[in-house]
Design a protein around this motif. Structure first.
Motif, PDB file in Angstrom:
ATOM      1  N   GLN A  84     -52.259   5.441  91.907  1.00 23.96           N
ATOM      2  CA  GLN A  84     -51.127   5.367  91.475  1.00 23.96           C
ATOM      3  C   GLN A  84     -49.876   6.364  92.037  1.00 23.96           C
ATOM      4  O   GLN A  84     -48.792   5.995  92.225  1.00 23.96           O
ATOM      5  CB  GLN A  84     -51.118   6.049  89.990  1.00 23.96           C
ATOM      6  CG  GLN A  84     -51.853   5.088  88.921  1.00 23.96           C
ATOM      7  CD  GLN A  84     -51.087   3.718  88.757  1.00 23.96           C
ATOM      8  OE1 GLN A  84     -49.775   3.773  88.687  1.00 23.96           O
ATOM      9  NE2 GLN A  84     -51.756   2.646  88.775  1.00 23.96           N
ATOM     10  N   GLY A  85     -50.586   7.486  92.531  1.00 23.90           N
ATOM     11  CA  GLY A  85     -49.595   8.199  93.187  1.00 23.90           C
ATOM     12  C   GLY A  85     -48.918   7.711  94.576  1.00 23.90           C
ATOM     13  O   GLY A  85     -47.923   7.889  95.030  1.00 23.90           O
ATOM     14  N   GLU A 143     -46.337   5.502  93.525  1.00 23.91           N
ATOM     15  CA  GLU A 143     -45.152   6.148  93.246  1.00 23.91           C
ATOM     16  C   GLU A 143     -44.506   6.470  94.361  1.00 23.91           C
ATOM     17  O   GLU A 143     -42.948   6.438  94.373  1.00 23.91           O
ATOM     18  CB  GLU A 143     -45.411   7.176  92.277  1.00 23.91           C
ATOM     19  CG  GLU A 143     -45.764   6.624  90.638  1.00 23.91           C
ATOM     20  CD  GLU A 143     -44.550   6.102  90.239  1.00 23.91           C
ATOM     21  OE1 GLU A 143     -43.372   6.409  90.212  1.00 23.91           O
ATOM     22  OE2 GLU A 143     -44.822   5.165  89.472  1.00 23.91           O
ATOM     23  N   CYS A 144     -44.969   7.030  95.398  1.00 25.43           N
ATOM     24  CA  CYS A 144     -44.524   7.722  96.561  1.00 25.43           C
ATOM     25  C   CYS A 144     -43.905   6.582  97.359  1.00 25.43           C
ATOM     26  O   CYS A 144     -42.913   6.557  98.116  1.00 25.43           O
ATOM     27  CB  CYS A 144     -45.917   8.047  97.503  1.00 25.43           C
ATOM     28  SG  CYS A 144     -45.066   9.142  99.037  1.00 25.43           S
ATOM     29  N   CYS A 145     -44.274   5.380  97.280  1.00 25.76           N
ATOM     30  CA  CYS A 145     -43.761   4.114  98.113  1.00 25.76           C
ATOM     31  C   CYS A 145     -42.478   3.679  97.609  1.00 25.76           C
ATOM     32  O   CYS A 145     -41.466   3.358  97.927  1.00 25.76           O
ATOM     33  CB  CYS A 145     -44.921   2.969  98.111  1.00 25.76           C
ATOM     34  SG  CYS A 145     -45.988   3.148  99.001  1.00 25.76           S
ATOM     35  N   LYS A 146     -42.326   3.818  96.168  1.00 22.64           N
ATOM     36  CA  LYS A 146     -41.447   3.560  95.496  1.00 22.64           C
ATOM     37  C   LYS A 146     -40.122   4.674  95.616  1.00 22.64           C
ATOM     38  O   LYS A 146     -38.956   4.105  95.789  1.00 22.64           O
ATOM     39  CB  LYS A 146     -41.588   3.459  93.816  1.00 22.64           C
ATOM     40  CG  LYS A 146     -42.316   2.276  93.509  1.00 22.64           C
ATOM     41  CD  LYS A 146     -42.746   2.305  91.900  1.00 22.64           C
ATOM     42  CE  LYS A 146     -43.684   1.236  91.525  1.00 22.64           C
ATOM     43  NZ  LYS A 146     -43.828   1.057  89.883  1.00 22.64           N
ATOM     44  N   VAL A 147     -40.471   5.865  95.379  1.00 20.60           N
ATOM     45  CA  VAL A 147     -39.321   6.897  95.514  1.00 20.60           C
ATOM     46  C   VAL A 147     -39.017   6.891  97.082  1.00 20.60           C
ATOM     47  O   VAL A 147     -37.804   7.547  97.363  1.00 20.60           O
ATOM     48  CB  VAL A 147     -40.077   8.029  94.983  1.00 20.60           C
ATOM     49  CG1 VAL A 147     -39.139   9.273  95.044  1.00 20.60           C
ATOM     50  CG2 VAL A 147     -40.356   7.726  93.360  1.00 20.60           C
ATOM     51  N   TYR A 171     -47.324  15.261  92.075  1.00 16.33           N
ATOM     52  CA  TYR A 171     -47.955  14.073  91.346  1.00 16.33           C
ATOM     53  C   TYR A 171     -49.234  14.347  90.838  1.00 16.33           C
ATOM     54  O   TYR A 171     -49.668  14.213  89.592  1.00 16.33           O
ATOM     55  CB  TYR A 171     -47.933  12.848  92.080  1.00 16.33           C
ATOM     56  CG  TYR A 171     -48.320  11.631  91.309  1.00 16.33           C
ATOM     57  CD1 TYR A 171     -47.103  10.953  90.255  1.00 16.33           C
ATOM     58  CD2 TYR A 171     -49.606  11.288  91.517  1.00 16.33           C
ATOM     59  CE1 TYR A 171     -47.834   9.855  89.569  1.00 16.33           C
ATOM     60  CE2 TYR A 171     -49.974  10.031  90.819  1.00 16.33           C
ATOM     61  CZ  TYR A 171     -48.914   9.394  89.487  1.00 16.33           C
ATOM     62  OH  TYR A 171     -49.257   8.256  88.873  1.00 16.33           O
ATOM     63  N   ASN A 178     -50.259  15.035  86.858  1.00 16.64           N
ATOM     64  CA  ASN A 178     -51.228  14.161  86.073  1.00 16.64           C
ATOM     65  C   ASN A 178     -52.400  14.975  85.388  1.00 16.64           C
ATOM     66  O   ASN A 178     -52.851  14.486  84.415  1.00 16.64           O
ATOM     67  CB  ASN A 178     -51.411  12.914  86.772  1.00 16.64           C
ATOM     68  CG  ASN A 178     -50.298  11.960  86.783  1.00 16.64           C
ATOM     69  OD1 ASN A 178     -50.270  11.139  86.099  1.00 16.64           O
ATOM     70  ND2 ASN A 178     -49.551  11.857  88.078  1.00 16.64           N
TER      71      ASN A 178
END
Length: 734
Positions: free
Chosen positions: A706-707, A710-714, A726, A730
């Motif tokens: 998941q991290g 998210e890193c890819c998105k942000v 992250y 969590n």
């Protein structure tokens, strides 16, 4: 006597002492002053002799070592006074010549007759030794290579004369080969002999010119100053006696008995001047003692023997009693004779010494020559070279191993094996050949008649008694065999005979031996009586077992079948239970038998018995192995060494192969074990890692996934810091 006497001292010398000084005898004397002992003086005669380990020089040195200084001086030179002074002390060691000399083989045992021995000396060292001696004897009669050293020695001594502390004498022992080409004294009468006065016209053999030159040099240098250095030449004939020199080939060939006739090289009619080596030594002694005015002497005996005469005499007493003439060209094929030997044996010279009898007091050993004294010369030869017969008798029951032991001992000691059966067959064969060679001629010859009668008698006896001779014929054959030259020379081994007391008494009886009333011994022939008696024995059970283990063919050949063996064994036991046994006969002669019991059935070759007998008898008394036998023995040893090396290589190769196979198996086992260990380690690690993988899959991997999403998105500037925050966020929520 400087340093001992001072004016007004007066020296008084008694007549015996004056005689001692005049004759040069080694009598010690003392000077006294006022009744007190002052000092002891010794007038010694120290003699140097070259090569005292060679035949001629050794004999001369040995002879002189037993002689008292002045011992050869005659009555006309003060015999009465000599008797008063020291005749009774001639055997005292102080009176004798002191012998020193060089040796060629320094590894040999030191000679008992020599005070000092030298080897491998430099010329300076040798000169120093010569200067220490009163008399110098150089023997060039048997070795031409010494001639150069002899000429150097006399030259060196001559140049040092002024430094002599006392007068010296130089004696050159030369050879009559320096006269070999001399023309007869009277061309019209070749029977007229040469004498010493003819030495100025002598002509040497072409191979002996150096020796002739040495003679001239010695005589020349001796004329310079006789008060300081006197020189003498003794030209010797061919030397014999005491083990032999140039004649040794004929003695050895006769003694060995391997030739049916002894060779005479050439026509054999050449007259050989000769002398016994001890007579030569006696002449040297006389020269030393008398210091004669004459300086050249011929040393030969009274004989005028030809080469054929000498060889015949040797062959008759020691050998086959036959000679055959061989051309001189074929003589070169004889390896034991050198060219120098052949040259000397071809010498033809009528020569006679005159001065010896006029000037010297000689105690001759063989004045009449070798042929007239051949018996004593042969005895000297045997004793000097230790060629003494070994006489053995082995007795015992059948199958005890007498013959196998006898065969080994005969091979070891070079003895003649005497068995009744073989001796009988040999005698019959000899008689048949003798009659066959006669071809029916000379039928009236008494010897042929006797041979025919004996042959018929032997054959009749064999046919009537089943291949066994009567005692009378057996005794005759065995006695003749024991008295034969080969048995008298080398010795013999009697195998299983005599069997009874009466046979022994008859076999060894000597009818020429007078019975000594004071002796309890039976009359017997000492020349053929055995010296060693060995009685082998074993139990009947042991002997029966040994016979049973023999192959059938061997048992039949040796008459060891069951019935024959038991009968022979029984006969033997019965014959040896009485008081008068064959062993009792030898006991009565004080030749006590050695009893040896055999009990080891596994020792089929009777090695223990053989070793015991050799220990009792001692070493062999013969020439030992010949060159041919030595070569054969060396070949056998080489083959054995080669086979041993091959065997060792094969064994080493086998060991290496076995070791390699073992290492291969061990390596395979090792690799297999390593592979198994690695497999087990891998399985263990796998097993231990399962809980960790489960934990990561359940708690870590989902959050990490998941991290990362998210890193890819942000797409933060610092992805690592983003993931860390992250995870922290969590984990706090969890």
């Amino acid at each position: 006597f400087k340093g001992i006497l001072h004016p007004p001292d007066v020296l008084f010398l008694s007549p015996p002492l004056l005689f001692s000084l005049a004759t040069g005898r080694t009598k010690p004397f003392r000077l006294t002053r006022g009744g007190n002992m002052a000092k002891e003086f010794q007038l010694s005669k120290r003699i140097f002799i070259n090569n005292i380990d060679s035949y001629s020089s050794k004999c001369i040195a040995k002879y002189l070592s037993t002689c008292a200084v002045g011992g050869s001086l005659g009555e006309d030179e003060g015999e009465e006074e000599e008797n008063k002074v020291s005749r009774k002390d001639d055997t005292v060691e102080d009176d004798r010549f002191q012998i020193v000399g060089t040796v060629r083989n320094k590894n040999e045992k030191v000679k008992s007759f020599a005070l000092e021995e030298y080897s491998a000396l430099s010329r300076d060292e040798l000169l120093q030794r010569l200067m220490e001696c009163d008399v110098i004897v150089y023997n060039i009669s048997e070795d031409a290579e010494v001639t150069d050293e002899a000429t150097w020695a006399i030259s060196a001594l001559h140049s040092e004369m002024e430094h002599f502390g006392s007068p010296k004498m130089f004696v050159l022992v030369s050879t009559l080969m320096t006269w070999a080409m001399t023309k007869p004294a009277d061309p019209d009468d070749p029977e007229v002999p040469l004498i010493e006065d003819d030495f100025r016209r002598k002509r040497p053999h072409p191979s002996f010119k150096e020796q002739a030159s040495a003679e001239k040099l010695v005589l020349k240098l001796g004329k310079t100053k006789k008060s300081k250095l006197s020189t003498y030449v003794v030209a010797a004939g061919l030397q014999y006696g005491m083990g032999e020199g140039v004649f040794h080939y004929f003695f050895k060939a006769s003694w060995l008995g391997e030739l049916s006739s002894i060779p005479v090289f050439g026509s054999g009619t050449n007259i050989i001047p000769a002398i016994h080596v001890y007579d030569l030594a006696c002449i040297v002694q006389n020269v030393i003692d008398h210091k004669p005015r004459a300086h050249y002497f011929i040393a030969v005996d009274d004989s005028k023997n030809t080469l054929e005469d000498i060889v015949k005499a040797i062959s008759y007493v020691l050998g086959p009693e036959e000679v055959n003439k061989v051309s001189r060209d074929d003589a070169h094929l004889t390896q034991e004779l050198t060219q120098t030997d052949l040259d000397q044996l071809s010498l033809n010279l009528r020569i006679e010494p005159v001065l010896l009898r006029d000037m010297f007091n000689l105690r001759w050993v063989c004045e009449s020559g070798i042929t007239e004294n051949i018996d004593s010369v042969v005895e000297e030869y045997k004793q000097t070279r230790r060629l003494l017969p070994i006489k053995i008798c082995i007795l015992g029951p059948p199958a005890v191993g007498k013959t196998s032991v006898a065969a080994h001992l005969c091979n070891h000691y070079k003895l003649h094996h005497i068995r009744v059966k073989e001796a009988t067959e040999e005698k019959i064969k000899h008689l048949e050949e003798m009659l066959q060679q006669s071809g029916g001629e000379n039928e009236n010859d008494e010897a042929l008649k006797e041979a025919q009668e004996l042959l018929d008698s032997l054959k009749d006896s064999l046919s009537q008694r089943g291949d066994q001779l009567d005692d009378e014929n057996v005794l005759r054959i065995i006695r003749e065999k024991l008295n034969s030259k080969p048995c008298r020379n080398q010795g013999f081994l009697l195998d299983g005979y005599p069997i009874t007391y009466e046979q022994a008494k008859e076999l060894f009886f000597d009818e020429d031996m007078e019975k000594d009333p004071r002796s309890k011994l039976l009359p017997h022939n000492k020349k053929i009586i055995p010296e060693y008696i060995f009685s082998l024995d074993a139990t009947d059970e042991f002997l029966k077992e040994r016979v049973q283990n023999l192959p059938q063919s061997v048992a039949e050949e040796m008459h060891y079948t069951q019935d024959e063996f038991l009968q022979r064994l029984s006969t033997f036991r019965e014959a040896n239970t009485e008081d008068d046994t064959v062993l009792n006969y030898f006991d009565e002669l004080e030749i006590h038998p050695e009893h040896i019991e055999i009990s080891n059935i596994n020792d089929t070759e009777n090695r223990a018995v053989i070793e015991k007998i050799i220990e009792v008898v001692g070493g062999a008394m013969n020439y030992g192995p010949t060159q041919k036998e030595q070569a054969e023995e060396e070949r056998k040893r080489a083959v054995e060494r080669h086979q041993h090396l091959i065997q060792e290589a094969a064994e080493m190769e086998l060991i290496e192969a076995v070791e390699k196979a073992r290492m291969t198996v061990l390596l395979e086992e090792w690799n297999k074990n390593v592979k198994e260990v690695k497999k087990q380690e891998h399985e263990l690690l796998e097993t231990r890692s399962i809980p960790m993988r489960h934990y990561l899959m359940k708690y870590v991997i989902p959050t990490l996934t998941q991290g990362l999403l998210e890193c890819c998105k942000v797409k933060p500037e610092d992805p690592v810091d983003f993931l860390a925050e992250y995870f922290l966020r969590n984990s706090s929520e969890d």
